[in-house]
Design an enzyme around this catalytic site. Structure first.
Site, short mmCIF file in Angstrom:
data_model
loop_
_atom_site.label_atom_id
_atom_site.label_comp_id
_atom_site.label_asym_id
_atom_site.label_seq_id
_atom_site.Cartn_x
_atom_site.Cartn_y
_atom_site.Cartn_z
N GLY A 252 0.82 -1.20 0.00
CA GLY A 252 0.00 0.00 0.00
C GLY A 252 0.85 1.25 0.00
N CYS A 253 0.27 2.32 0.44
CA CYS A 253 0.92 3.62 0.49
C CYS A 253 2.21 3.55 1.30
CB CYS A 253 -0.05 4.64 1.10
SG CYS A 253 0.71 6.20 1.54
#
EC number: 1.8.4.11
Length: 185
Positions: free
Chosen positions: A17-18
């Protein structure tokens, strides 16, 4: 790593993810000496954040971790990796959608590959998640550091809305679950 750095340090490279979120989590682990946000897995040399965000470079947002295996093992890093994101959603983590947010372990040697595959298989067999794990386990080739304003993001911008709404709850949950693995201040 340079010769002035501890030669016993090892590398791990994860996409989950981020990278602002994942960097904030892994920075807090005892035995983790450095976490660098960047890009891996694509076919564009020296990509920019803007390019990676288009989803057309093939790169994932990743963190590259330098860790001391005498303090924290690769298996322990994998445990944190699996427990701090949803490895069952293809190219998505929460509101972040695209191949750049895929779940991936970029292994640096055959041992890391075997450990990641074993861990993934055990989680799937145990039915830990309600859907099959879609995490890629891929050989590491290149890492491109993100632009400097992405480094140490949560620690420098913790009061920003995104940090408070998305990263803070993740870090709080992580610190509760992994209290025994945290750095001592």
């Amino acid at each position: 790593m340079t010769t002035s750095e501890n030669n016993s340090l090892r590398l791990a490279t994860f996409g989950n993810g981020c990278f602002w979120c994942t960097e904030a989590v892994f920075q807090r682990l005892a035995g983790v000496e450095q976490v660098m946000s960047g890009y891996s897995g694509g076919d564009v040399d020296n990509p920019t954040y803007k390019q990676v965000c288009t989803g057309t470079t093939g790169h994932a947002e990743v963190i590259q971790i330098k860790f001391d295996p005498s303090v924290i093992s690769f298996d322990e890093l994998l445990e944190v990796f699996w427990k701090t994101h949803d490895p069952t959603t293809l190219n998505r983590q929460g509101a972040d959608v695209g191949t750049q947010y895929r779940s991936v372990v970029f292994y640096h040697d055959e041992t890391q590959k075997q450990q990641a595959e074993h861990f993934k298989q055990k989680l799937d067999e145990a039915g830990v998640f309600s859907a099959p794990i879609v995490t890629e386990i891929t050989e590491f080739t290149k890492f491109y550091p993100a632009e400097s304003d992405h480094h140490n993001y949560f620690n420098q911008h913790g009061n920003q809305g995104y940090c408070q709404a998305v990263i803070r709850p993740k870090v709080d949950k992580f610190t509760e679950v992994f209290r025994d693995k945290l750095k001592q201040n």
